[in-house]
Design a protein around this motif. Structure first.
Motif, PDB file in Angstrom:
ATOM      1  N   MET A   1      84.709  19.785 -17.724  1.00 38.28           N
ATOM      2  CA  MET A   1      83.443  20.503 -17.806  1.00 38.28           C
ATOM      3  C   MET A   1      83.461  21.688 -16.847  1.00 38.28           C
ATOM      4  SD  MET A   1      80.699  18.123 -15.681  1.00 38.28           S
ATOM      5  CE  MET A   1      79.400  19.355 -15.869  1.00 38.28           C
ATOM      6  N   GLN A   2      82.603  22.632 -17.084  1.00 40.47           N
ATOM      7  CA  GLN A   2      82.493  23.808 -16.233  1.00 40.47           C
ATOM      8  C   GLN A   2      81.606  23.472 -15.033  1.00 40.47           C
ATOM      9  OE1 GLN A   2      83.923  26.923 -16.663  1.00 40.47           O
ATOM     10  NE2 GLN A   2      83.074  27.410 -14.660  1.00 40.47           N
ATOM     11  N   LEU A   3      82.173  23.558 -13.822  1.00 39.46           N
ATOM     12  CA  LEU A   3      81.398  23.205 -12.642  1.00 39.46           C
ATOM     13  C   LEU A   3      80.484  24.340 -12.190  1.00 39.46           C
ATOM     14  CD1 LEU A   3      83.992  21.173 -10.546  1.00 39.46           C
ATOM     15  CD2 LEU A   3      82.222  20.331 -12.095  1.00 39.46           C
ATOM     16  N   GLU A   4      80.897  25.563 -12.424  1.00 39.32           N
ATOM     17  CA  GLU A   4      80.018  26.677 -12.097  1.00 39.32           C
ATOM     18  C   GLU A   4      78.773  26.604 -12.980  1.00 39.32           C
ATOM     19  OE1 GLU A   4      80.101  31.567 -11.684  1.00 39.32           O
ATOM     20  OE2 GLU A   4      81.784  30.494 -12.611  1.00 39.32           O
ATOM     21  N   THR A 167      85.040   9.808 -15.270  1.00 36.69           N
ATOM     22  CA  THR A 167      86.259   9.931 -14.475  1.00 36.69           C
ATOM     23  C   THR A 167      86.220   8.925 -13.331  1.00 36.69           C
ATOM     24  OG1 THR A 167      86.507  12.289 -14.957  1.00 36.69           O
ATOM     25  CG2 THR A 167      87.618  11.467 -13.002  1.00 36.69           C
ATOM     26  N   ALA A 168      87.330   8.236 -13.106  1.00 30.70           N
ATOM     27  CA  ALA A 168      87.441   7.280 -12.003  1.00 30.70           C
ATOM     28  C   ALA A 168      88.388   7.849 -10.945  1.00 30.70           C
ATOM     29  CB  ALA A 168      87.962   5.943 -12.508  1.00 30.70           C
ATOM     30  N   GLY A 200      89.773  17.454 -11.180  1.00 27.26           N
ATOM     31  CA  GLY A 200      89.995  16.503 -12.269  1.00 27.26           C
ATOM     32  C   GLY A 200      88.810  16.413 -13.205  1.00 27.26           C
ATOM     33  N   VAL A 201      87.603  16.426 -12.658  1.00 24.06           N
ATOM     34  CA  VAL A 201      86.398  16.411 -13.494  1.00 24.06           C
ATOM     35  C   VAL A 201      86.345  17.670 -14.354  1.00 24.06           C
ATOM     36  CG1 VAL A 201      83.881  16.555 -13.449  1.00 24.06           C
ATOM     37  CG2 VAL A 201      85.066  14.928 -11.965  1.00 24.06           C
ATOM     38  N   ALA A 202      86.631  18.814 -13.732  1.00 29.30           N
ATOM     39  CA  ALA A 202      86.619  20.078 -14.475  1.00 29.30           C
ATOM     40  C   ALA A 202      87.616  20.065 -15.618  1.00 29.30           C
ATOM     41  CB  ALA A 202      86.907  21.242 -13.529  1.00 29.30           C
ATOM     42  N   ILE A 208      91.870   9.821 -11.601  1.00 22.10           N
ATOM     43  CA  ILE A 208      92.477  10.647 -10.560  1.00 22.10           C
ATOM     44  C   ILE A 208      93.031   9.720  -9.485  1.00 22.10           C
ATOM     45  CG2 ILE A 208      92.037  12.377  -8.773  1.00 22.10           C
ATOM     46  CD1 ILE A 208      89.590  13.169 -10.677  1.00 22.10           C
ATOM     47  N   LEU A 209      94.300   9.858  -9.201  1.00 17.20           N
ATOM     48  CA  LEU A 209      94.956   9.100  -8.135  1.00 17.20           C
ATOM     49  C   LEU A 209      95.208  10.080  -6.998  1.00 17.20           C
ATOM     50  CD1 LEU A 209      97.531   7.120 -10.332  1.00 17.20           C
ATOM     51  CD2 LEU A 209      95.120   6.606  -9.867  1.00 17.20           C
ATOM     52  N   ALA A 210      94.426   9.957  -5.924  1.00 17.14           N
ATOM     53  CA  ALA A 210      94.358  11.027  -4.937  1.00 17.14           C
ATOM     54  C   ALA A 210      95.419  10.962  -3.854  1.00 17.14           C
ATOM     55  CB  ALA A 210      92.971  11.030  -4.289  1.00 17.14           C
TER      56      ALA A 210
END
Length: 227
Positions: A1-4, A167-168, A200-202, A208-210
């Motif tokens: 998704m667009q975060l802006e 998202t996890a 990752g969300v964007a 996401i494995l950070a």
């Protein structure tokens, strides 16, 4: 998704990883509702403080009314009481599950109509490497995070047709108050974790494995248990 130009609600935004999420979202051009049980402790410029106790149904419902334009929900609020499953206080064990599982679920359920009404969006659940790795001393926390992982996977399936991505985020120790007793060399910068998670969300990533420990443990899930 667009975060802006997105509109985000971040739970547990007064400190630690949640504070980094809120600050970075503001810098990315998002409108941010920064939620905490004590909103007076939120000192970030450019955010809208919101009172939210994720274990209180009335508080959750009010937050959904306040942030009625939200397109992104970050379920970050959590506890770590250090209870083991054999000798730990049952009330503390229940509290871990009430917070991480039922609290996260309550927020998500309250905001699904909001996100859907605003054309869709995303939910980010902050999990842990302990979703998969369950050392005895952290049994209550690990069980709650494992349940939250299952919740995230099930909701991803249910919400995809409604235009809502789930998202996890999995991570080991971060340099926050919750891990104050962990040696510095074993901890990752929460600002970096927030950046990786928001990227990752964007990108619409489901997981996401950070850090290295999360990637290693996830890769080893198919191996046989050792006696």
């Amino acid at each position: 998704m667009q975060l802006e130009n997105s509109v985000a609600l971040v739970t547990g935004a007064n400190r630690g990883l949640g504070r980094h999420f809120a600050a970075q979202l503001v810098r990315r051009g998002a409108k941010v509702y920064a939620a905490a049980r004590r909103p007076e402790t939120i000192d970030l410029p450019g955010v809208i403080p919101v009172r939210l106790d994720i274990t209180d149904p009335e508080s959750v419902a009010q937050a959904a009314k306040t942030a009625e334009d939200a397109t992104l929900v970050i379920n970050n609020a959590g506890t770590s009481l250090g209870a083991d499953l054999l000798t730990g206080d049952l009330d503390e064990i229940r509290q871990e599950m009430e917070t991480h599982y039922f609290g996260t679920l309550a927020v998500t359920r309250a905001f699904v109509p909001v996100l859907e009404g605003n054309g869709g969006g995303a939910v980010l659940n902050v999990l842990s490497v302990l979703s998969w790795l369950h050392p005895g001393p952290f049994g209550a926390y690990g069980a709650a995070k494992a349940a939250e992982w299952a919740q995230s996977n099930a909701l991803r399936d249910l919400l995809a047709p409604r235009g809502i991505a789930v998202t996890a985020l999995h991570v080991g120790f971060m340099d926050t108050d919750m891990a104050a007793g962990v040696p510095a060399e074993q901890k990752i910068d929460p600002a970096l974790v927030a950046t990786l998670a928001l990227d990752g969300v964007a990108a619409g990533r489901p997981e996401i494995l950070a850090d290295d420990i999360s990637r290693s443990v996830k890769a080893g899930l198919a191996t046989a248990l050792q006696s």
